[in-house]
Design a protein around this motif. Structure first.
Motif, PDB file in Angstrom:
ATOM      1  N   ALA A 165       0.861  -1.119   0.080  1.00  0.00           N
ATOM      2  CA  ALA A 165      -0.042  -0.034  -0.191  1.00  0.00           C
ATOM      3  C   ALA A 165       0.909   1.153  -0.149  1.00  0.00           C
ATOM      4  O   ALA A 165       0.711   2.000   0.812  1.00  0.00           O
ATOM      5  CB  ALA A 165      -0.935   0.050   1.325  1.00  0.00           C
ATOM      6  N   LEU A 206       6.102  10.001  -7.922  1.00  0.00           N
ATOM      7  CA  LEU A 206       4.620  10.194  -7.937  1.00  0.00           C
ATOM      8  C   LEU A 206       3.839  10.163  -9.162  1.00  0.00           C
ATOM      9  O   LEU A 206       2.802   9.502  -9.360  1.00  0.00           O
ATOM     10  CB  LEU A 206       4.516  11.768  -7.453  1.00  0.00           C
ATOM     11  CG  LEU A 206       4.514  11.886  -5.584  1.00  0.00           C
ATOM     12  CD1 LEU A 206       4.916  13.330  -5.272  1.00  0.00           C
ATOM     13  CD2 LEU A 206       3.017  11.531  -5.212  1.00  0.00           C
ATOM     14  N   GLN A 259      11.575   9.481  -8.603  1.00  0.00           N
ATOM     15  CA  GLN A 259      10.609  10.172  -9.210  1.00  0.00           C
ATOM     16  C   GLN A 259       9.268   9.285  -9.130  1.00  0.00           C
ATOM     17  O   GLN A 259       8.957   8.703 -10.196  1.00  0.00           O
ATOM     18  CB  GLN A 259      10.915  10.793 -10.683  1.00  0.00           C
ATOM     19  CG  GLN A 259       9.944  11.685 -11.156  1.00  0.00           C
ATOM     20  CD  GLN A 259      10.707  12.496 -12.349  1.00  0.00           C
ATOM     21  OE1 GLN A 259      11.672  12.412 -12.696  1.00  0.00           O
ATOM     22  NE2 GLN A 259       9.541  13.007 -13.065  1.00  0.00           N
ATOM     23  N   VAL A 318       2.356 -10.449   2.951  1.00  0.00           N
ATOM     24  CA  VAL A 318       2.087 -11.670   1.954  1.00  0.00           C
ATOM     25  C   VAL A 318       3.497 -12.461   2.270  1.00  0.00           C
ATOM     26  O   VAL A 318       4.567 -11.810   2.060  1.00  0.00           O
ATOM     27  CB  VAL A 318       1.919 -11.139   0.600  1.00  0.00           C
ATOM     28  CG1 VAL A 318       1.863 -12.195  -0.468  1.00  0.00           C
ATOM     29  CG2 VAL A 318       0.601 -10.335   0.402  1.00  0.00           C
ATOM     30  N   LEU A 375      -3.020  -5.828   0.239  1.00  0.00           N
ATOM     31  CA  LEU A 375      -2.476  -6.265   1.472  1.00  0.00           C
ATOM     32  C   LEU A 375      -1.239  -5.695   1.686  1.00  0.00           C
ATOM     33  O   LEU A 375      -0.006  -5.676   0.931  1.00  0.00           O
ATOM     34  CB  LEU A 375      -2.090  -7.765   1.243  1.00  0.00           C
ATOM     35  CG  LEU A 375      -3.486  -8.694   0.899  1.00  0.00           C
ATOM     36  CD1 LEU A 375      -2.871 -10.048   0.700  1.00  0.00           C
ATOM     37  CD2 LEU A 375      -4.445  -8.559   1.792  1.00  0.00           C
ATOM     38  N   GLY A 431       6.870  15.343  -2.135  1.00  0.00           N
ATOM     39  CA  GLY A 431       5.604  15.823  -2.962  1.00  0.00           C
ATOM     40  C   GLY A 431       5.784  16.577  -4.078  1.00  0.00           C
ATOM     41  O   GLY A 431       4.901  17.216  -4.715  1.00  0.00           O
ATOM     42  N   ASN A 445       6.654   2.921   3.917  1.00  0.00           N
ATOM     43  CA  ASN A 445       8.163   3.420   3.335  1.00  0.00           C
ATOM     44  C   ASN A 445       8.089   4.730   2.801  1.00  0.00           C
ATOM     45  O   ASN A 445       7.558   5.681   2.973  1.00  0.00           O
ATOM     46  CB  ASN A 445       8.513   2.219   2.598  1.00  0.00           C
ATOM     47  CG  ASN A 445       9.805   2.152   2.091  1.00  0.00           C
ATOM     48  OD1 ASN A 445      10.554   2.733   2.540  1.00  0.00           O
ATOM     49  ND2 ASN A 445      10.067   1.940   0.769  1.00  0.00           N
TER      50      ASN A 445
HETATM   51  C1  LIG Z   1      13.070  11.256   1.059  1.00  0.00           C
HETATM   52  C2  LIG Z   1      12.388  10.950  -0.287  1.00  0.00           C
HETATM   53  C3  LIG Z   1      12.049  11.995  -1.009  1.00  0.00           C
HETATM   54  C4  LIG Z   1      11.079  11.703  -1.981  1.00  0.00           C
HETATM   55  N1  LIG Z   1      10.551  12.925  -3.055  1.00  0.00           N
HETATM   56  C5  LIG Z   1       9.839  12.636  -4.002  1.00  0.00           C
HETATM   57  C6  LIG Z   1       9.320  13.645  -4.651  1.00  0.00           C
HETATM   58  O1  LIG Z   1       9.282  14.789  -4.400  1.00  0.00           O
HETATM   59  N2  LIG Z   1       8.604  13.227  -6.001  1.00  0.00           N
HETATM   60  C7  LIG Z   1       8.547  12.101  -6.307  1.00  0.00           C
HETATM   61  O2  LIG Z   1       7.814  11.812  -7.512  1.00  0.00           O
HETATM   62  N3  LIG Z   1       9.257  10.916  -5.699  1.00  0.00           N
HETATM   63  C8  LIG Z   1       9.731  11.241  -4.656  1.00  0.00           C
HETATM   64  N4  LIG Z   1      10.357  10.154  -3.873  1.00  0.00           N
HETATM   65  C9  LIG Z   1      10.095   8.908  -4.402  1.00  0.00           C
HETATM   66  C10 LIG Z   1       8.693   8.101  -4.240  1.00  0.00           C
HETATM   67  O3  LIG Z   1       8.392   8.317  -2.815  1.00  0.00           O
HETATM   68  C11 LIG Z   1       8.915   6.645  -4.486  1.00  0.00           C
HETATM   69  O4  LIG Z   1       9.432   6.505  -5.851  1.00  0.00           O
HETATM   70  C12 LIG Z   1       7.593   5.976  -4.444  1.00  0.00           C
HETATM   71  O5  LIG Z   1       7.122   6.369  -3.115  1.00  0.00           O
HETATM   72  C13 LIG Z   1       7.486   4.421  -4.721  1.00  0.00           C
HETATM   73  O6  LIG Z   1       6.294   4.155  -4.243  1.00  0.00           O
HETATM   74  P1  LIG Z   1       6.220   2.524  -4.150  1.00  0.00           P
HETATM   75  O7  LIG Z   1       4.603   2.244  -3.884  1.00  0.00           O
HETATM   76  O8  LIG Z   1       6.602   1.643  -5.419  1.00  0.00           O
HETATM   77  O9  LIG Z   1       6.965   1.653  -2.968  1.00  0.00           O
HETATM   78  P2  LIG Z   1       6.816   1.776  -1.290  1.00  0.00           P
HETATM   79  O10 LIG Z   1       6.611   3.259  -0.659  1.00  0.00           O
HETATM   80  O11 LIG Z   1       7.898   1.097  -0.913  1.00  0.00           O
HETATM   81  O12 LIG Z   1       5.514   0.953  -0.841  1.00  0.00           O
HETATM   82  C14 LIG Z   1       5.465  -0.416  -1.121  1.00  0.00           C
HETATM   83  C15 LIG Z   1       4.572  -1.018  -0.077  1.00  0.00           C
HETATM   84  O13 LIG Z   1       4.630  -2.470  -0.080  1.00  0.00           O
HETATM   85  C16 LIG Z   1       4.615  -3.033   1.369  1.00  0.00           C
HETATM   86  N5  LIG Z   1       5.306  -4.276   1.063  1.00  0.00           N
HETATM   87  C17 LIG Z   1       6.269  -4.781   0.651  1.00  0.00           C
HETATM   88  N6  LIG Z   1       6.402  -6.097   0.454  1.00  0.00           N
HETATM   89  C18 LIG Z   1       5.228  -6.651   0.961  1.00  0.00           C
HETATM   90  C19 LIG Z   1       4.931  -7.823   1.197  1.00  0.00           C
HETATM   91  N7  LIG Z   1       5.172  -8.957   1.007  1.00  0.00           N
HETATM   92  N8  LIG Z   1       3.580  -8.162   1.822  1.00  0.00           N
HETATM   93  C20 LIG Z   1       2.651  -7.050   2.208  1.00  0.00           C
HETATM   94  N9  LIG Z   1       3.120  -5.631   1.871  1.00  0.00           N
HETATM   95  C21 LIG Z   1       4.505  -5.332   1.404  1.00  0.00           C
HETATM   96  C22 LIG Z   1       5.676  -2.012   2.084  1.00  0.00           C
HETATM   97  O14 LIG Z   1       5.460  -2.325   3.379  1.00  0.00           O
HETATM   98  C23 LIG Z   1       5.353  -0.694   1.332  1.00  0.00           C
HETATM   99  O15 LIG Z   1       4.499   0.109   2.425  1.00  0.00           O
HETATM  100  C24 LIG Z   1      10.956  10.419  -2.531  1.00  0.00           C
HETATM  101  C25 LIG Z   1      11.520   9.257  -1.910  1.00  0.00           C
HETATM  102  C26 LIG Z   1      12.015   9.554  -0.868  1.00  0.00           C
HETATM  103  C27 LIG Z   1      12.772   8.343  -0.069  1.00  0.00           C
END
Ligand SMILES: Cc1cc2nc3c(=O)[nH]c(=O)nc-3n(C[C@H](O)[C@H](O)[C@H](O)COP(=O)(O)OP(=O)(O)OC[C@H]3O[C@@H](n4cnc5c(N)ncnc54)[C@H](O)[C@@H]3O)c2cc1C
Length: 490
Positions: free
Chosen positions: A36, A371, A369, A208, A57, A72, A65
């Motif tokens: 999520a 978002l 990047q 999971v 899930l 943002g 994370n």
């Molecule tokens: C400090 C910082 C600043 C940033 N600033 C920007 C910005 O200004 N603009 C921008 O575009 N991007 C920005 N980013 C990048 C952006 O935040 C990420 O690219 C994006 O959040 C990734 O999203 P995601 O859903 O792939 O991963 P995640 O946020 O990692 O979400 C994945 C989720 O899956 C869950 N998960 C993993 N494995 C399992 C499992 N087996 N069972 C159940 N759950 C599981 C985890 O607990 C996690 O909550 C920034 C990142 C950081 C760290």
């Protein structure tokens, strides 16, 4: 100083426990989404809106994370520079990919409304500044973005950049008037609320532990329940782990840390007039003003988890290095809060979006990047599952490439440090050249003034004497030294 961490070893879960629902019963759905974060929640919202039954899930809690700890800033494009993208997939496919990335940004904008997500605080405009004096490259980039990629951009000359940001660190800039920024944490929680409202069920504290994706109806196992679904979407980023370890091994985990200063009063506006997000072309610093007079800043990175608090001093020093005037008279710039999150970096620099086998989908590797790109992934996957839209295939050239395991992480840290070091060196060189040019201009002006007062012209401008150029007088030949002077055998 308070701290928010997403490191696996040291986490302070911020979401209130009473809001979380853990899955404790078996379930049958059309689509099961693992994770999520931004990616998983966008798929959930879009598939639920299109009428599918959806379960998300999440092993910890919504936005645990990177997604709950980003800054943002919403820009078009990808982490991979557009020139490299063209080299990789050609001009036409790059144009299509770029246009999808803009659709991703527009999707975020369509949700980032006060009536949908209260407190989202959207503000317009982002500036990308160059650490080196590369005006020529800038012009060709501007042309390409505006003419070929239909993206509104403005080129800012050095003076304009420095009028807005009082530092000699930055040279030219590219201003994106249609880029924007929002409260990143509010967005991810707002996305979850909207997905729930559309009918998706989100279960937290529900990791999971395994999947079986071989049949038409796929099986998903958690410690307390079993699910069956026609489609599984893996959106777990670097923490996916057991369900498909080979997939998480294709990501290099990079922990990025950010902080926000205490209120800095009027001196902040004197130094930073620009109100949107600023990022440098080397991807090192990323900052903007929040709450009127506080500076939010992201910069340090590691390839293993560390407590964000460790980097408060580094961020404070970095702010003073870039904006020395901010620290003048006060010494230390106090950091009020630190946080961090892990991003998944792919070897080729592009996100992983697509179908691994029938009914098994992946949406991860969004890097710094995430978002606009995760929004784009969510839309693409939802439309493919429910409408048969095949545009996700544009990402097929970007295969799953092993990121090198623990050795890859060490190498990643070294390459990252080296990259930052060489960018810093290039910046130092560019500033040195700029100072040298300025000195030269002053010297020339002084010389011209001295000549003017003396009634003479500078040597270079003197006219040749009447009768043309003086004849070349050969210099007398120096006698060669005796052979002994040149050493034996000369
Ligand atoms: C400090 C910082 C600043 C940033 N600033 C920007 C910005 O200004 N603009 C921008 O575009 N991007 C920005 N980013 C990048 C952006 O935040 C990420 O690219 C994006 O959040 C990734 O999203 P995601 O859903 O792939 O991963 P995640 O946020 O990692 O979400 C994945 C989720 O899956 C869950 N998960 C993993 N494995 C399992 C499992 N087996 N069972 C159940 N759950 C599981 C985890 O607990 C996690 O909550 C920034 C990142 C950081 C760290």
């Amino acid at each position: 100083m308070s701290e928010t961490s997403t490191s696996a070893t040291n986490q302070a879960d911020a979401a209130p426990l009473r809001e979380r629902m853990r899955l404790s019963f078996d379930l049958d759905v059309d689509i099961c989404i693992v994770g999520a974060g931004l990616a998983g929640l966008t798929v959930a919202l879009e598939t639920a809106r299109l009428g599918a039954s959806v379960a998300v899930l999440e092993g910890r809690h919504v936005g645990w994370n990177a997604s709950g700890h980003q800054l943002g800033t919403v820009m078009p494009g990808f982490g991979l520079p557009v020139g490299e993208l063209i080299e990789r997939v050609g001009f036409e496919d790059t144009r299509e990919l770029w246009s999808l990335s803009r659709e991703g940004a527009e999707f975020v904008r369509s949700l980032a409304k006060e009536e949908l997500i209260p407190g989202i605080g959207l503000s317009e405009g982002a500036l990308e500044v160059s650490n080196v004096d590369a005006g020529d490259q800038l012009i060709s980039r501007l042309q390409m973005l505006s003419e070929d990629f239909e993206t509104e951009v403005e080129g800012w000359q050095v003076d304009r950049v420095r009028d807005q940001l009082k530092t000699d660190r930055y040279f030219h800039g590219v201003y994106y008037p249609k880029a924007f920024q929002i409260d990143g944490s509010k967005y991810v929680h707002g996305l979850a609320a909207l997905a729930r409202r559309a009918g998706a069920r989100i279960f937290e504290d529900t990791p999971v532990v395994s999947i079986d994706s071989s049949g038409i109806r796929k099986r998903i196992v958690t410690p307390t329940a079993r699910l069956r679904a026609t489609h599984i979407v893996l959106a777990g980023n670097i923490h996916l782990g057991a369900p498909l370890r080979r997939l998480s091994d294709t990501l290099l985990p990079v922990w990025r840390y950010a902080g926000v200063t205490v209120p800095l009063g009027g001196r902040l506006a004197e130094v930073i007039a620009f109100r949107g997000s600023v990022s440098d072309t080397d991807g090192i610093d990323h900052f903007r003003i929040v709450d009127g007079d506080r500076l939010m800043w992201a910069s340090p990175e590691t390839t293993w988890p560390m407590r964000p608090q460790h980097f408060a001093g580094a961020i404070s020093r970095r702010i003073r290095t870039v904006f020395p005037r901010l620290g003048r008279g006060v010494g230390q710039i106090e950091i009020a809060e630190m946080w961090g999150g892990a991003i998944g970096q792919t070897v080729h620099g592009m996100p992983q979006i697509g179908q691994l086998r029938k009914g098994l989908w992946v949406a991860s590797g969004f890097g710094r990047q995430g978002l606009n790109t995760s929004a784009m992934a969510g839309q693409l996957i939802a439309r493919s599952i429910l409408w048969g839209d095949e545009r996700w295939r544009l990402f097929s050239p970007f295969e799953l490439v092993w990121a090198g395991g623990p050795i890859g992480r060490v190498a990643g840290q070294i390459v990252g440090l080296w990259g930052r070091g060489s960018s810093a060196a290039a910046g130092v060189l560019a500033r040195h050249r700029e100072r040298a040019r300025a000195k030269e201009r002053i010297r020339e002006a002084r010389l011209a003034e001295a000549n003017r007062q003396a009634g003479t012209r500078p040597a270079m401008q003197r006219r040749p004497p009447p009768g043309g150029v003086p004849p070349h007088r050969p210099r007398p030949m120096r006698r060669p030294p005796p052979a002994a002077d040149l050493g034996e055998g000369a």
